[in-house]
Scaffold this motif. Structure first.
Motif, PDB file in Angstrom:
ATOM      1  N   LEU A   1       0.829  -1.203   0.000  1.00  0.00           N
ATOM      2  CA  LEU A   1       0.000   0.000   0.000  1.00  0.00           C
ATOM      3  C   LEU A   1       0.863   1.253   0.000  1.00  0.00           C
ATOM      4  O   LEU A   1       1.964   1.267   0.567  1.00  0.00           O
ATOM      5  CB  LEU A   1      -0.901   0.018   1.236  1.00  0.00           C
ATOM      6  N   ASP A   2       0.359   2.312  -0.607  1.00  0.00           N
ATOM      7  CA  ASP A   2       1.066   3.592  -0.533  1.00  0.00           C
ATOM      8  C   ASP A   2       0.710   4.280   0.793  1.00  0.00           C
ATOM      9  O   ASP A   2      -0.099   3.758   1.575  1.00  0.00           O
ATOM     10  CB  ASP A   2       0.726   4.465  -1.745  1.00  0.00           C
ATOM     11  N   PRO A   3       1.305   5.428   1.097  1.00  0.00           N
ATOM     12  CA  PRO A   3       1.014   6.105   2.373  1.00  0.00           C
ATOM     13  C   PRO A   3      -0.459   6.438   2.592  1.00  0.00           C
ATOM     14  O   PRO A   3      -0.895   6.613   3.734  1.00  0.00           O
ATOM     15  CB  PRO A   3       1.867   7.374   2.293  1.00  0.00           C
TER      16      PRO A   3
ATOM     17  N   TYR B   1      -3.474   1.041  -3.596  1.00  0.00           N
ATOM     18  CA  TYR B   1      -2.576   0.237  -4.437  1.00  0.00           C
ATOM     19  C   TYR B   1      -1.426   1.100  -4.938  1.00  0.00           C
ATOM     20  O   TYR B   1      -1.615   2.245  -5.353  1.00  0.00           O
ATOM     21  CB  TYR B   1      -3.355  -0.324  -5.622  1.00  0.00           C
ATOM     22  N   ALA B   2      -0.217   0.550  -4.906  1.00  0.00           N
ATOM     23  CA  ALA B   2       0.956   1.282  -5.374  1.00  0.00           C
ATOM     24  C   ALA B   2       1.791   0.398  -6.280  1.00  0.00           C
ATOM     25  O   ALA B   2       2.163  -0.710  -5.900  1.00  0.00           O
ATOM     26  CB  ALA B   2       1.793   1.759  -4.189  1.00  0.00           C
ATOM     27  N   ALA B   3       2.071   0.899  -7.479  1.00  0.00           N
ATOM     28  CA  ALA B   3       2.966   0.175  -8.385  1.00  0.00           C
ATOM     29  C   ALA B   3       4.423   0.417  -8.018  1.00  0.00           C
ATOM     30  O   ALA B   3       5.284  -0.432  -8.241  1.00  0.00           O
ATOM     31  CB  ALA B   3       2.724   0.607  -9.829  1.00  0.00           C
ATOM     32  N   TYR B   4       4.689   1.580  -7.417  1.00  0.00           N
ATOM     33  CA  TYR B   4       6.040   1.933  -6.988  1.00  0.00           C
ATOM     34  C   TYR B   4       6.058   2.148  -5.475  1.00  0.00           C
ATOM     35  O   TYR B   4       5.128   2.737  -4.915  1.00  0.00           O
ATOM     36  CB  TYR B   4       6.518   3.222  -7.667  1.00  0.00           C
ATOM     37  N   LEU B   5       7.107   1.693  -4.829  1.00  0.00           N
ATOM     38  CA  LEU B   5       7.307   1.915  -3.404  1.00  0.00           C
ATOM     39  C   LEU B   5       8.762   2.297  -3.167  1.00  0.00           C
ATOM     40  O   LEU B   5       9.645   1.944  -3.947  1.00  0.00           O
ATOM     41  CB  LEU B   5       6.962   0.656  -2.602  1.00  0.00           C
ATOM     42  N   LYS B   6       9.011   2.987  -2.069  1.00  0.00           N
ATOM     43  CA  LYS B   6      10.381   3.387  -1.739  1.00  0.00           C
ATOM     44  C   LYS B   6      11.134   2.235  -1.089  1.00  0.00           C
ATOM     45  O   LYS B   6      10.580   1.512  -0.258  1.00  0.00           O
ATOM     46  CB  LYS B   6      10.367   4.596  -0.818  1.00  0.00           C
ATOM     47  N   ASP B   7      12.403   2.083  -1.456  1.00  0.00           N
ATOM     48  CA  ASP B   7      13.232   1.069  -0.818  1.00  0.00           C
ATOM     49  C   ASP B   7      13.881   1.639   0.430  1.00  0.00           C
ATOM     50  O   ASP B   7      13.546   2.765   0.868  1.00  0.00           O
ATOM     51  CB  ASP B   7      14.275   0.525  -1.802  1.00  0.00           C
ATOM     52  N   ALA B   8      14.789   0.889   1.047  1.00  0.00           N
ATOM     53  CA  ALA B   8      15.417   1.317   2.297  1.00  0.00           C
ATOM     54  C   ALA B   8      16.210   2.611   2.140  1.00  0.00           C
ATOM     55  O   ALA B   8      16.434   3.336   3.114  1.00  0.00           O
ATOM     56  CB  ALA B   8      16.338   0.210   2.815  1.00  0.00           C
TER      57      ALA B   8
END
Length: 217
Positions: free
Chosen positions: A158-160, A164-171
């Protein structure tokens, strides 16, 4: 026989999890990740016991990982080919639960832990509603079986804003593509992300797997 074997069973989503686990463990010769997942399978047409039996026939299995549901938005058919429950019929939830119970009991009878990966958020609203129902059925069945644990994937996907989110932030804070164009499956990065959670859960539920991964560190 000295290897720690993790058998991955299920559909195309499970096959992606197999790939993620393989990429994380292939350098460690103490581990074997059995590929028992297959595209286009589901509880609608099968009880999924054949791939489970084949995994145990291939050699000792120390844990089972299961993910399924990508092909389960359909009627459920009995072994004789007759329709047991039409999709969205009043009978469907109970018949689906029976398939889930049968698979879980077959693993538990072998005295090995089962880690069941729940379905992620889906881009299509109708798909997402159905996946919530499937997740609820699996979670209820797992709650009464000590050897069965679940891994939630919705919070990971999930996004913030909770969508639905196709892109998410990594570490490192960089945007990474995690979902496939179909809005159902994942990219390799997405599968690796979930496989990390699965491996952490395996460490919790299996003394043997936990000890091996601790030694590897």
């Amino acid at each position: 026989p000295s290897k720690v074997t993790i058998a991955v069973i299920g559909d195309s989503l499970a096959d992606g999890i197999w790939g993620g686990l393989y990429r994380k463990l292939y350098r460690d010769k103490q581990f074997c990740v059995h590929r028992g997942a297959k595209n286009s399978v589901g509880f609608g047409a099968s009880d999924m016991l054949d791939p489970l039996d084949r995994a145990f026939e291939a050699g000792p299995v120390d844990a089972v990982v299961m993910m399924i549901g990508a092909n389960d938005r359909r009627g459920i058919y009995a072994t004789d080919g007759k329709l047991a429950a039409a999709y969205h019929s009043p009978q469907w939830p109970a018949v689906y639960r029976a398939r889930v119970d049968g698979f879980m009991d077959s693993v538990v009878a072998r005295s090995v832990p089962l880690v069941w990966v729940l379905l992620p958020v889906m881009r299509d609203a109708g798909w997402d509603d159905d996946c919530r129902q499937i997740n609820g059925t699996i979670s209820e069945a797992a709650d009464c079986r000590p050897l069965v644990a679940t891994v939630e994937t919705r919070p990971l996907t999930l996004d913030p804003e909770g969508k639905y989110a196709a892109y998410l932030k990594d570490a490192k804070g960089q945007q990474r593509l995690v979902r496939d164009a179909d809005g159902i499956h994942f990219t390799d990065y997405g599968y690796d992300m979930i496989a990390g959670r699965v491996l952490a859960k395996l460490n919790e539920v299996s003394v043997k797997i936990g000890s091996e991964t601790s030694e590897a560190k």
